[in-house]
Motif scaffolding. Structure first.
Motif, mmCIF file in Angstrom:
data_model
loop_
_atom_site.group_PDB
_atom_site.id
_atom_site.type_symbol
_atom_site.label_atom_id
_atom_site.label_comp_id
_atom_site.label_asym_id
_atom_site.label_seq_id
_atom_site.Cartn_x
_atom_site.Cartn_y
_atom_site.Cartn_z
ATOM 1 N N UNK A 56 0.815 -1.216 0.000
ATOM 2 C CA UNK A 56 0.000 0.000 0.000
ATOM 3 C C UNK A 56 0.854 1.274 0.000
ATOM 4 N N UNK A 57 2.024 1.173 0.666
ATOM 5 C CA UNK A 57 2.791 2.412 0.868
ATOM 6 C C UNK A 57 3.912 2.569 -0.144
ATOM 7 N N UNK A 58 3.969 1.713 -1.115
ATOM 8 C CA UNK A 58 5.122 1.715 -2.015
ATOM 9 C C UNK A 58 5.315 3.063 -2.729
ATOM 10 N N UNK A 59 4.234 3.597 -3.292
ATOM 11 C CA UNK A 59 4.343 4.877 -3.998
ATOM 12 C C UNK A 59 4.874 5.969 -3.075
ATOM 13 N N UNK A 60 4.257 6.023 -1.941
ATOM 14 C CA UNK A 60 4.621 7.019 -0.945
ATOM 15 C C UNK A 60 6.081 6.853 -0.506
ATOM 16 N N UNK A 61 6.482 5.596 -0.310
ATOM 17 C CA UNK A 61 7.859 5.316 0.120
ATOM 18 C C UNK A 61 8.846 5.770 -0.948
ATOM 19 N N UNK A 62 8.515 5.513 -2.205
ATOM 20 C CA UNK A 62 9.435 5.927 -3.264
ATOM 21 C C UNK A 62 9.512 7.453 -3.358
ATOM 22 N N UNK A 63 8.394 8.110 -3.165
ATOM 23 C CA UNK A 63 8.392 9.569 -3.174
ATOM 24 C C UNK A 63 9.286 10.103 -2.063
ATOM 25 N N UNK A 64 9.115 9.544 -0.884
ATOM 26 C CA UNK A 64 9.937 9.938 0.262
ATOM 27 C C UNK A 64 11.421 9.690 -0.042
#
Lengths: 289, 289, 289, 289
Positions: free
Chosen positions: A152-160
């Motif tokens: 679920x958090x992959x996109x967010x993690x990559x952005x971070x």
């Protein structure tokens, strides 16, 4: 190896279609810009209609006076000869981010070789989806960022992650990083993400490769370092090696043997990348060692 | 290596379920039969509930008086302990048939090593689906049989081949033989057909592997020698090795480099087979070198 | 490897003191002579005051029209820049004489690689102080000369040998030749006699090195190929390699293992010499592979 | 590799004159003492009048009840058969002292492999004649003792060192320790001091070996690990390896390449010593890997 970097040295990498006189053209260009060639490597795929690849190390006696002009004029030369080219100096060390999960062998090898001066780069940060390796990283004075990743958090993690890297990193090393990067992420670092993975003859696709290598009784355990493309484990190969094993190795022993090959293969690949010794052409590399 | 074979020496290979005291049992058995152990190798997969593998070389001071009895009694011991076992003497050299197509490197290496005494076997015959290699075989005094094969004649060709082999051959070496043997044929020589094939990391399945390895820019070229089973190229691995290559190698150069690895890997595998140093268990080998 | 030699190709080897612009000078010189550079290798020992070494392969589109002029003009360029240089074409294969005593492994490896096209040379003759290897040489259609040597006849034997070589041979390979050549003989073939000898870590000077290596329990057996100078076994090293051995190897087994390393190391050295890939400078070599 | 050590396992090393039935004798002895053999390795130098070497790993189902008795009875067996033998258990890890001077590569490799569980030993202390490596040792929680040495203080320094070691150390590793130990010191740890040194083919005796290897243009850089005897660098060899180098390596690069071989060769030698895989006989080793 620990010697003071030559502050007047630069490296030029060129790929272009073969053309008679191309070596004269390039060496004359450098001579006109007061560059003294220290090392000249060249490879031609086909003298008739192929590609030519060059790697040239040179010194500029008056670096400050001539480097900018040389760089500017290279644009024109590059266009004229349809060159892909890359110019870099030894004034600034390349900065790498190392991505890890839980295994420490590759990470430690890189830290060591940077400290000993064998890899002439800086480790700007270590990023991990776990916290296991924090201590051995931080005690070396290297920032460690924990960015957990789930489906679920992959996109967010990559952005971070990209925010952390922004302006601080020239290339990325996946040192046994057990996550798959998205095509968007990869596109930000073309031929600038190096991965290491185990390799077997024959290949064991799927889960538990070491158990399956054990069951098959392989006599060699290998590792491959390559640039990351969207085609998983299929990018241009930088370096490979193997280690000999016997029937006495358990699956766990094979894994340990594999980790030794992995760390050396990765260290070589990173060192060559840092020293601008690798040219990527299509899905293969030319390595000027 | 060229030393006179010890006429009183025999080799015993044993695979059986692990059982406390099994080494005592076997060594006492040999002692009772006046066998003097010269070399004893053993491997246990799991001391609790695994398999034990043994290779024992021994001398019989009065060979003629004791060998037959020993062999006879082994049947009883083998049954009692659920052993797979194999007893062989150095009185008679193993006889091999070499199957080839057109490439000579592996064939020549085997002929040489047999002549030099490194491979302690006899080459009974060479069988080929082509006539190209006849001269270099016949001038060594080795019979050469040309058995052409097409889709229609395959059964017939295999029948003819089996007739030639009948009673004259202990094992077969496929030295770059470009035909696939039928399951019926293979079943006549269980774990007694050795094949060599090129190996890559990653694997390149399908046609023209060297061209594809070239296009991928591999840094290593390998070879695997294995026993032939019905699962093409998937039998128990006997030996593997690799050779380092660079971007300067053409696809043709890769092939030549590959042929050097192939011939050495095959020669090692054949030598170990001849000296009874290989035990097959399931799809893997135990190699007592 | 077996491909038709390129009849328009030549190779230029250059050693000269480092001088700014030297690469421009040489590449312009070639361009002016209609030479299209196919491969350009360079090595600088010290950009400030060192030596520069170059190996350039090039094609001449109209070979007959331009080669002689190019060769002539090289003399002038060479003088101007204080160059040692060597120009050779692929029109004529280099011719070698192989000197042997009784051991066949190195000799056979060379014959094979010449036949397979891996070593692009001709074997003009084999010269031996014994008759043992005559048959395997003559059946390949290669002349075999038996020139016995004793302390008294050494001068005479060398004179006879030189007569045989006169005008027929470009370089000599000592393929386990157990005689020491005189300084006078060596001076006739400067950097054109290649020798192979076993090498150990540590070195075992004196008689029976394999027995002494056995007694010391070495784990590696090596070989060194080098150009012959008056300093026995001390000439410029062309290639080295080792093979792994164990306590199970007898002194005789070590010798056999050694012969395998020797033949491969020698074959590489000869191939590189034939392809003009070796530059000798002082007592070391630059190898452009 | 990190698995819990088997608390019921012991290893027995035996060297004795060859005698028919010796394997039966030893395996029966172990069976009578309720020992279940897990691994049995044997080597005979000469079946007629040579030496036999054995390494036996076994489990004792009731360790506490049977180990002392087994050990006691081994004395009798050993006397009867003129055995040199050594019995050790996996209950206690061997304790090592590492001696260093200023170079860190070998030291760090050992610390790492102990931490990762690949070397199943404890590092009791690091002793150095300098203070340079204190920090990287102490941060691992390992005691670091600085014992300066000069010609005048050598005796005193060795006495001090022996006091530190007393009762705390089973063997010593010289990890690039640039001091020569006295015969008196060495005699306290027979076949229990492991040294690493660089090795070349040919050997370069005397000062600055890397500079001299560079000047000679060697193609391989090697390392040898051996037990220390009074004969400097001449003790029984445990392991050796080499790494390939080219004319592009500076003397400094050769040194770095050498340090990589050294650390791996030393790590293997130490691991084998710790696992009781090495038998010393005269000036050579039998390695049961």
């Amino acid at each position: 190896m620990k010697a003071e970097q030559n502050k007047n040295r630069a490296t030029l990498l060129i790929s272009c279609p073969e053309k008679p006189g191309i070596i004269s053209t390039v060496s004359n260009f450098l001579l006109e810009h007061q560059a003294n060639i220290v090392q000249f490597d060249q490879h031609t795929t086909d003298p008739k209609a192929g590609m030519v690849f060059m790697r040239i190390e040179f010194d500029l006696s008056d670096f400050d006076a001539s480097y900018d002009k040389l760089q500017e004029d290279m644009h024109q030369l590059g266009e004229e000869y349809n060159m892909k080219w890359q110019l870099s100096t030894k004034r600034e060390r390349k900065r790498m981010a190392i991505f890890v999960t839980k295994r420490d062998a590759c990470l430690m090898e890189l830290i060591w070789r940077v400290k000993s001066g064998e890899i002439k780069a800086e480790i700007s940060m270590v990023i991990s989806n776990h916290n296991d390796l924090r201590e051995i990283v931080e005690r070396e004075g290297i920032p460690y960022y924990h960015i957990p990743i789930s489906a679920e958090t992959k996109d967010e993690a990559e952005t971070r992650t990209l925010e952390l890297l922004e302006g601080k990193v020239d290339f990325i090393v996946l040192a046994r990083y057990m996550q798959i990067l998205s095509p968007e992420f990869i596109s930000k670092f073309p031929n600038r993400i190096i991965n290491i993975h185990h390799s077997f003859l024959p290949a064991f696709v799927g889960a538990n490769p070491y158990v399956r290598a054990f069951n098959r009784g392989v006599k060699l355990i290998g590792a491959t370092a390559h640039y990351v493309t969207n085609d998983l484990d299929e990018g241009p190969i930088i370096e490979q090696d193997v280690i000999r094993v016997t029937h006495r190795y358990t699956a766990e022993n094979l894994k340990v043997a594999g980790s030794h090959v992995e760390k050396h293969v990765l260290a070589h690949a990173v060192a060559w990348h840092v020293e601008d010794k690798v040219i990527v052409h299509g899905n293969k590399t030319i390595i000027f060692t």
